[in-house]
Write a protein that holds these residues in place. Structure first.
Motif: not given
Length: 512
Positions: A321-322, A388-392, A476-479, A481-487
């Motif tokens: 999706f991303f 990728i969390a930093v990138g978005v 998770m309000h945005n992407i 936050d979503f990627f940081m979940l996996f971090v």
């Protein structure tokens, strides 16, 4: 057996320094099967959301159910092969079922605009055929590689390395070719991706059928992977055989449909299965205390593996999706299909697997223990998601980011996989009592199945900009936050596993 059926060892492999030609038959068969699986997987969620118009949450959960069952059915396929069919018949059966499954998906993608009910039926039936076929194919072909060689042959490790390259060549080509023909921006073209996958699997089956008798043989020249003698003597009724096979396919279709549309039960089934196997093993009085300690290490490691693969397998769902929606893929002269990014992992494996193999040898006595390597794999996965969390971070709505962030993330994920996946499989083999070797490998398969089911559930939380999603109290309000979940998930799991490594190593080497 007719003596003409037995080839002399020198005819199978004239040079003991080389490899039996049967290895390359298995290589080609596995390569085309992986082309089929990864090519189809690369466009699956895109087909569901763009053509069938499923919402992302439903598509993600269905993706998780499908891939979870793909790892569950090999337990049945392996049992049938060992007791009744042998490797050869199981591989051919599995390949034919998978090719038929993709043809059903081709038909679904051809009529979805004109007949929604029929296309939905074909969709679930096609996935059911894929699940059943994989169950017969996956556990049988890799087990034949080592049987091509005499016991204790020093070429076996190299043979599995060559075979592993076949897996990744197929894994790289599948998304690339299926994506090129199917992921064009026009939903009506998805059917060509399924057709490419069906043709690839058919090629794999044909290669195996026509070359197996000549080359896929024991070192003494006898055919490899034949049916057990008792099963051959019984010769069951073909009607019963094919009826049972279709019943198995129907069960796979039903299990997928019920989990996706009626009640999500699969995760509970997997937990019950693991607990049941655990009880069976730890209550067995024939096992020594030392053997039970080593079995406990397998269960602990399998638990941590769930955290790795549930994040890693976002590749086929949320990360697609991303790639589709928020990655700048326009090169000016060509727009890169979102599905192509799923080739990166296999490409990186081909590039870096020899590097990691060299590194472990170079470290010598300083080489990390298996649990330490697996903890390092989790840490590298966390770093990939952090990149990728930093990138978005702080990007506005509708803004697309450079594909370099996605490429960098996949590189770290591959490095993590190379630290964890082959090491974990080797660990299970080393620690398993001979009596329960297959059952404990089932624990590993169940961990992978559970990981994929969880991957789908986590992907369903992918933010779409209009709603806040929540996992275990984490909003998770945005992407980002979503990627940081996996971090957080992978990072915390890595920290705990690092903390446990000395105890695990001591338990692995225990003699009392």
């Amino acid at each position: 057996m007719d003596q003409s059926e037995i080839l002399k060892p020198e005819e199978l492999n004239p040079s003991t320094k080389g490899h039996p030609k049967g290895l390359y038959v298995l290589f080609a068969t596995e390569m085309w099967e992986r082309f089929n699986y990864y090519g189809m997987r690369a466009i699956l969620v895109l087909f569901m959301t763009k053509a069938l118009l499923f919402d992302k949450a439903f598509a993600s959960n269905l993706y998780g159910s499908y891939t979870g069952l793909v790892y569950l059915t090999p337990l049945i396929g392996g049992f049938v092969a060992d007791r009744f069919w042998g490797n050869r018949r199981s591989i051919i059966t599995g390949g034919v079922l998978m090719s038929l499954g993709n043809l059903l998906m081709f038909a679904c993608a051809s009529i979805y605009q004109s007949n929604l009910d029929a296309s939905a039926f074909l969709f679930f039936t096609g996935l059911g055929f894929m699940i059943a076929g994989n169950g017969f194919f996956k556990p049988n072909i890799s087990s034949m590689v080592g049987q091509l060689y005499p016991a204790n042959d020093r070429r076996i490790d190299a043979a599995y390395t060559i075979f592993y390259m076949g897996i990744n060549v197929g894994g790289a080509l599948g998304p690339f070719i299926c994506g090129y023909f199917g992921d064009t921006g026009n939903p009506a073209d998805f059917k060509w991706a399924f057709l490419c996958a069906a043709i690839a699997m058919a090629i794999g089956v044909i290669v195996f059928i026509y070359l197996k008798d000549k080359y896929v043989r024991h070192p003494d020249g006898k055919p490899l992977g034949m049916s057990p003698l008792k099963a051959d003597a019984q010769k069951p009724n073909p009607v019963l055989v094919y009826g049972s096979l279709m019943a198995f396919v129907a069960i796979c279709v039903g299990m997928l449909y019920i989990d996706a549309k009626v009640y999500s039960y699969l995760s509970y089934l997997l937990i019950v299965a693991v607990l049941g196997i655990g009880y069976m093993l730890f209550s067995d009085k024939s096992l020594s205390v030392v053997e039970k300690k080593k079995i406990s290490v397998i269960f602990i490691v399998a638990f941590f593996v769930v955290f790795f693969w549930s994040a890693f397998e976002q590749a086929g769902a949320s990360l697609t999706f991303f790639a589709e929606e928020q990655t700048q893929r326009d090169l000016g002269f060509f727009t890169v299909p979102a599905s192509w990014f799923q080739s990166l992992n296999s490409v990186f494996v081909i590039i870096f697997a020899p590097v990691f193999a060299w590194l472990w040898i170079k470290l010598g006595r300083k080489e990390p223990s298996a649990p330490t390597k697996m903890a390092l794999g989790l840490l590298l996965l966390a770093v990939g998601y952090f990149i990728i969390a930093v990138g978005v971070k702080d990007i506005g709505t509708g803004v697309k980011v450079s594909m370099i962030w996605l490429i960098g993330m996949y590189a770290f994920h591959t490095w993590g996989e190379l630290c964890l996946s082959p090491i974990g499989l080797s660990l299970v083999n080393k620690l398993s009592p001979v009596k329960f070797a297959s059952l404990l490998m089932a624990v590993w398969f169940l961990a992978n199945a559970g990981s994929n089911v969880l991957a789908g559930k986590l992907s369903s939380l992918y933010p779409d900009g209009t709603k806040v999603t929540n996992f275990a109290g984490y909003e998770m309000h945005n992407i980002n936050d979503f990627f940081m979940l996996f971090v957080f998930m992978a990072g915390i799991a890595a920290f705990i596993l690092f903390f446990l490594t000395k105890w695990l190593q001591k338990t692995m080497n225990s003699t009392t």
